[in-house]
Design a protein around this motif. Structure first.
Motif, short mmCIF file in Angstrom:
data_model
loop_
_atom_site.label_atom_id
_atom_site.label_comp_id
_atom_site.label_asym_id
_atom_site.label_seq_id
_atom_site.Cartn_x
_atom_site.Cartn_y
_atom_site.Cartn_z
N VAL A 236 13.19 -5.48 -48.22
CA VAL A 236 14.61 -5.77 -48.03
C VAL A 236 14.78 -7.07 -47.24
CG1 VAL A 236 16.72 -4.99 -46.89
CG2 VAL A 236 15.36 -3.38 -48.23
N MET A 237 13.99 -7.25 -46.18
CA MET A 237 14.07 -8.49 -45.40
C MET A 237 13.68 -9.70 -46.25
SD MET A 237 12.81 -7.63 -41.52
CE MET A 237 11.10 -7.52 -41.98
N PHE A 238 12.63 -9.53 -47.04
CA PHE A 238 12.16 -10.62 -47.91
C PHE A 238 13.25 -11.02 -48.89
CE2 PHE A 238 8.43 -12.84 -49.69
CZ PHE A 238 8.93 -13.23 -50.92
N ALA A 239 13.86 -10.02 -49.53
CA ALA A 239 14.84 -10.30 -50.57
C ALA A 239 16.14 -10.89 -50.01
CB ALA A 239 15.14 -9.02 -51.36
N LEU A 240 16.51 -10.46 -48.82
CA LEU A 240 17.78 -10.91 -48.25
C LEU A 240 17.66 -12.23 -47.48
CD1 LEU A 240 19.31 -7.56 -46.94
CD2 LEU A 240 19.81 -8.76 -49.06
N SER A 241 16.43 -12.64 -47.19
CA SER A 241 16.27 -13.87 -46.41
C SER A 241 16.65 -15.09 -47.24
CB SER A 241 14.83 -14.01 -45.93
OG SER A 241 13.94 -14.09 -47.04
N GLU A 242 17.29 -16.05 -46.60
CA GLU A 242 17.66 -17.30 -47.25
C GLU A 242 16.63 -18.36 -46.89
OE1 GLU A 242 21.60 -18.26 -46.13
OE2 GLU A 242 22.50 -16.50 -47.10
N GLY A 243 16.21 -19.12 -47.86
CA GLY A 243 15.19 -20.13 -47.59
C GLY A 243 13.82 -19.50 -47.51
N HIS A 244 12.96 -20.06 -46.65
CA HIS A 244 11.56 -19.64 -46.61
C HIS A 244 11.20 -18.93 -45.32
CE1 HIS A 244 10.87 -21.93 -50.25
NE2 HIS A 244 11.41 -23.00 -49.68
N VAL A 245 12.20 -18.56 -44.52
CA VAL A 245 11.92 -17.95 -43.22
C VAL A 245 12.64 -16.61 -43.10
CG1 VAL A 245 12.08 -18.20 -40.72
CG2 VAL A 245 11.61 -20.21 -42.15
N ILE A 246 11.91 -15.60 -42.65
CA ILE A 246 12.51 -14.30 -42.33
C ILE A 246 12.79 -14.30 -40.83
CG2 ILE A 246 12.15 -11.80 -42.27
CD1 ILE A 246 10.31 -12.09 -44.67
N ASP A 247 14.08 -14.27 -40.46
CA ASP A 247 14.43 -14.37 -39.04
C ASP A 247 14.85 -13.01 -38.48
OD1 ASP A 247 17.22 -13.90 -39.58
OD2 ASP A 247 17.37 -15.99 -40.23
N SER A 248 15.09 -12.99 -37.18
CA SER A 248 15.34 -11.73 -36.48
C SER A 248 16.62 -11.04 -36.93
CB SER A 248 15.40 -11.99 -34.97
OG SER A 248 14.20 -12.54 -34.51
N SER A 249 17.57 -11.79 -37.49
CA SER A 249 18.84 -11.18 -37.91
C SER A 249 18.63 -10.17 -39.03
CB SER A 249 19.81 -12.27 -38.36
OG SER A 249 19.35 -12.89 -39.56
N LEU A 250 17.50 -10.24 -39.73
CA LEU A 250 17.25 -9.35 -40.86
C LEU A 250 16.55 -8.06 -40.43
CD1 LEU A 250 16.09 -12.03 -43.43
CD2 LEU A 250 18.27 -10.85 -43.38
N LEU A 251 16.12 -7.97 -39.18
CA LEU A 251 15.45 -6.75 -38.72
C LEU A 251 16.42 -5.58 -38.68
CD1 LEU A 251 13.32 -8.12 -35.75
CD2 LEU A 251 12.40 -7.01 -37.81
N PRO A 252 16.03 -4.42 -39.18
CA PRO A 252 16.88 -3.23 -39.03
C PRO A 252 17.08 -2.94 -37.53
CG PRO A 252 15.13 -2.83 -40.62
CD PRO A 252 14.81 -4.14 -39.96
N PRO A 253 18.25 -2.44 -37.14
CA PRO A 253 18.52 -2.21 -35.71
C PRO A 253 17.48 -1.36 -35.02
CG PRO A 253 20.52 -1.95 -37.02
CD PRO A 253 19.40 -2.13 -37.99
N GLY A 254 16.99 -0.31 -35.67
CA GLY A 254 16.02 0.57 -35.04
C GLY A 254 14.72 -0.12 -34.71
N ILE A 255 14.37 -1.14 -35.50
CA ILE A 255 13.14 -1.88 -35.25
C ILE A 255 13.40 -3.02 -34.27
CG2 ILE A 255 11.36 -3.32 -36.34
CD1 ILE A 255 11.71 -1.66 -38.86
N ALA A 256 14.52 -3.70 -34.41
CA ALA A 256 14.84 -4.81 -33.51
C ALA A 256 15.00 -4.33 -32.07
CB ALA A 256 16.12 -5.49 -33.97
N GLN A 257 15.43 -3.07 -31.90
CA GLN A 257 15.68 -2.56 -30.55
C GLN A 257 14.50 -1.85 -29.94
OE1 GLN A 257 19.15 -0.13 -31.20
NE2 GLN A 257 20.39 -1.86 -31.87
N THR A 258 13.33 -1.91 -30.59
CA THR A 258 12.14 -1.33 -30.00
C THR A 258 11.84 -2.02 -28.68
OG1 THR A 258 11.24 -0.90 -32.20
CG2 THR A 258 9.69 -0.83 -30.36
N PRO A 259 11.68 -1.27 -27.57
CA PRO A 259 11.47 -1.91 -26.26
C PRO A 259 10.27 -2.84 -26.27
CG PRO A 259 11.86 0.45 -26.01
CD PRO A 259 11.71 0.19 -27.48
N LYS A 260 10.47 -4.02 -25.67
CA LYS A 260 9.39 -4.99 -25.66
C LYS A 260 8.26 -4.60 -24.74
CE LYS A 260 12.24 -8.92 -27.01
NZ LYS A 260 12.67 -10.30 -26.72
N ASP A 261 8.52 -3.66 -23.83
CA ASP A 261 7.45 -3.24 -22.94
C ASP A 261 6.72 -2.01 -23.47
OD1 ASP A 261 9.47 -1.45 -22.70
OD2 ASP A 261 9.53 -1.41 -20.51
N SER A 262 6.98 -1.68 -24.78
CA SER A 262 6.24 -0.58 -25.38
C SER A 262 4.81 -1.01 -25.57
CB SER A 262 6.86 -0.17 -26.72
OG SER A 262 6.83 -1.25 -27.61
#
Length: 667
Positions: free
Chosen positions: A574-600
């Protein structure tokens, strides 16, 4: 559905004689006293006059049985969604002597339920399945008037236009398409006039809205599946005008220059989401669809969209300009060669636990014994099953998969064992072989075997014991030679203790077992799998592999992936298909994955945690596995990194896979 004004919509019994007198004056073309006659009724009478409806007509016209079945098929989604609401109405009105009906947009009764005596009385005027109650054929009545006005209405006694219907009272509400607002059908409650109650109108309105809510819920789920399956079309045909249309022929999404399509081909499409496209309602027979399609719509522009459950809709691709076809990106030669020679080459990863699991699977494959694959949902059980088949003694035989949890008991029995001509209603003429016969000489994969109904398990046990299949409705025994690989995410020992799974069947299926590790137990493989998916999706979407922002990669590595490989594949695609251009950026991350604590817990991108470094063999082993992981499975690149030839690398890797520590003990 518009807000209701019950004062105008609910009849008053005390006005019955006034209404009767007004009706007689109306038929004689005399002035009608408006007081006492509701405006909705008078307007309906006027429509009846303009349509030359005969007020002496005794009953509604009826459709033939085959035509009714065709209408029911066309309204199958409506009928399915309406079932809970109609059952609820039936419970409320059980003792009221009324009939509950569901009608199609033309006023034909598709379903009818109610008290037996009321049914008998209703049949005299064809208030029965197949009866058509449109205003233009049987005059003023709740069903027909609700269709004509697109609003809920209650019609009582003398308010009906035809004489023989005046002994009835009825309330009906239209069911509107939640997406396009078009009329899908009508829900109606009718009874002899003595059963009149003003609350009946509120009940049918509540039922209609419940049905609309269920249709909306189902529609959203269907549209999500449709969008998921058609994302690649929007990318592949980015320079064209693309219209995604659901199974009902409604516009779901558009992309491209509509004006250019109109100027080039005189395209006339609804621009708004929910608009109907003629000739693309998949519920209609193909011949009807072909007749409805406009002349400008070329058949080669239509691309069906479907998944394993059937047709989801249609993608209309209108070419606007010649597209530059980019050359396909091929697999690296070394990877392709490795995949061709290794039945397990499609199982990506070089973590110690996965290497050990694959090594055990390779030893199991040549053994002509039943295998039970154990693992969580999405861990790759079917992928391992296919690899076991290709590496086994019957690689040229068929591989047949069946999901034991996807069928009712009766359907699963016919799927597995087949059936004869006439074994049950709807059976295919000539019968049909089951999955065991289809897999003869090969492998049968029983996925989700823990979901199999208990009373079906003895039949499966007999086939496993005797190698003999008997089709449903038959007495003839058919011998089959099939290797069975079963899979489950359940703890079958607990299922046995709970009485939901037979212990003798368990021992037949679990002659040898293979435990597949969840993705969280091999975190070092995640980056390798992502790189593999990146190349695979680049070929699928005919583009270059995408770059991942560092934050995206770190988020994917931190996440625990409860859905395992399947979840990772779906999220990345889904991220690959929805990305514009050649870069997959953070805006495409599903909320549950983007919000994973960085200190995990930090995930290392290396293959595994280094073991003791005191032994040269262990250091060499670790270096080999890390080189393969870091090269994403490219054996030539790994060999160059290690400073050895590719053939030497294969020899050393084979030695590692055969080590006692890689035997997969406990799997």
């Amino acid at each position: 559905m518009p807000p209701l004004q019950y004062g105008a919509l609910i009849p008053r019994i005390r006005d019955e004689l006034v209404v009767a007198s007004a009706w007689e004056r109306f038929l004689q073309d005399q002035p009608v006293e408006v007081k006492g006659v509701r405006s909705v009724v008078l307007a309906s009478w006027q429509r009846c006059r303009s349509e030359a409806v005969d007020p002496a007509k005794h009953s509604a016209p009826g459709a033939g049985a085959e035509h009714v079945r065709q209408l029911q098929r066309q309204s199958r989604d409506l009928c399915d969604a309406a079932r809970p609401a109609l059952e609820g109405l039936g419970e409320i009105l059980r003792e009221c002597g009324t009939l509950i009906m569901l009608c199609d947009p033309g006023g034909t009764i598709l379903q009818l339920s109610g008290e037996t005596r009321a049914r008998g009385v209703g049949e005299r005027i064809n208030l029965a399945t197949g009866g058509c109650w449109n205003e233009d054929v049987i005059g003023t009545n709740a069903i027909g008037t609700a269709i004509a006005t697109a609003a809920a209405v209650q019609i009582h006694a003398n308010e009906h236009f035809c004489v023989d219907v005046k002994s009835w009272t009825c309330a009906a509400a239209p069911i509107l398409d939640p997406f396009g607002g078009t009329l899908l059908g009508v829900v109606d409650v009718s009874g002899v006039k003595e059963t009149f109650h003003g609350h009946t109108l509120g009940l049918v309105v509540a039922a209609a809205r419940q049905i609309e809510g269920e249709l909306a819920r189902r529609g959203v789920a269907m549209h999500e599946r449709l969008l998921t399956r058609s994302i690649d079309h929007f990318i592949r045909y980015a320079s064209d005008y693309v219209v995604l249309i659901d199974s009902r022929g409604r516009v779901v999404r558009t992309n491209g220059n509509a004006q250019a399509a109109r100027e080039s081909y005189d395209v006339r499409l609804p621009l708004e989401v929910g608009g109907q496209v003629p000739g693309l309602d998949l519920a209609l027979p193909e011949i009807d669809r072909s007749c409805q399609r406009p002349q400008w719509l070329r058949p080669e522009w239509l691309h069906p969209v479907k998944d394993h459950d059937g047709m989801l809709g249609t993608m209309l691709v209108i070419p606007l300009e010649a597209r530059q076809h980019r050359s396909a990106i091929s697999l690296p030669t070394a990877m392709a060669s490795m995949a061709a020679n290794d039945a397990f080459g499609e199982i990506i990863g070089a973590s110690e636990v996965l290497v050990a699991t694959k090594a055990r699977a390779r030893r199991i494959a040549p053994l002509d014994l039943p295998v039970l694959l154990l693992g969580e949902t999405g861990a790759g059980k079917e992928l391992f099953a296919r690899a076991l088949h290709r590496a086994g003694n019957r690689p040229d035989g068929p591989f047949v998969a069946v999901n034991c949890g996807a069928f009712t008991r009766e359907l699963l029995a016919s799927e597995l064992f087949g059936y004869t001509d006439g074994a049950f209603t709807g059976a295919r003429r000539g019968g049909l072989p089951g999955k065991f016969e289809q897999a003869d000489g090969g492998t049968l994969f029983l996925d989700e075997v823990g979901e199999m109904p208990l009373d079906m398990q003895p039949h499966l046990l007999r086939v496993l014991q005797d190698g003999v299949v008997v089709r449903l409705g038959d007495t003839r025994e058919r011998r089959v030679a099939v290797r069975v690989i079963a899979a489950t995410n359940r703890d079958l020992q607990k299922e046995i203790a709970a009485g939901r799974f037979r212990e003798d069947l368990y021992h037949r299926l679990c002659v040898v077992s293979l435990l597949l590790p969840p993705l969280r137990d091999r975190p070092g493989d995640i980056e390798t799998i992502i790189a593999h998916l990146n190349g695979k999706l680049a070929r699928k979407y005919d583009c270059a592999p995408k770059q991942l922002e560092p934050a995206v990669l770190q988020a994917l590595l931190r996440y625990r992936w409860p859905g395992n490989i399947r979840e990772l594949h779906n999220v990345f695609e889904v991220m690959f298909a929805l990305s514009e251009g050649h870069v997959i950026d953070s805006s495409l991350l599903p909320p549950g994955i983007a919000q994973t604590p960085k200190d995990s817990v930090s995930i290392s991108t290396s293959t595994s945690t280094p073991g003791p470094r005191g032994r040269l063999e262990e250091m060499e082993r670790q270096a080999i596995l890390e080189a393969i992981a870091n090269s994403h499975g490219n054996m030539s690149m790994a060999a160059r990194t290690l400073g050895i030839s590719r053939s030497t690398l294969y020899v050393k890797l084979a030695a590692i896979q055969c080590e006692p520590g890689s035997s997969g003990a406990g799997m």
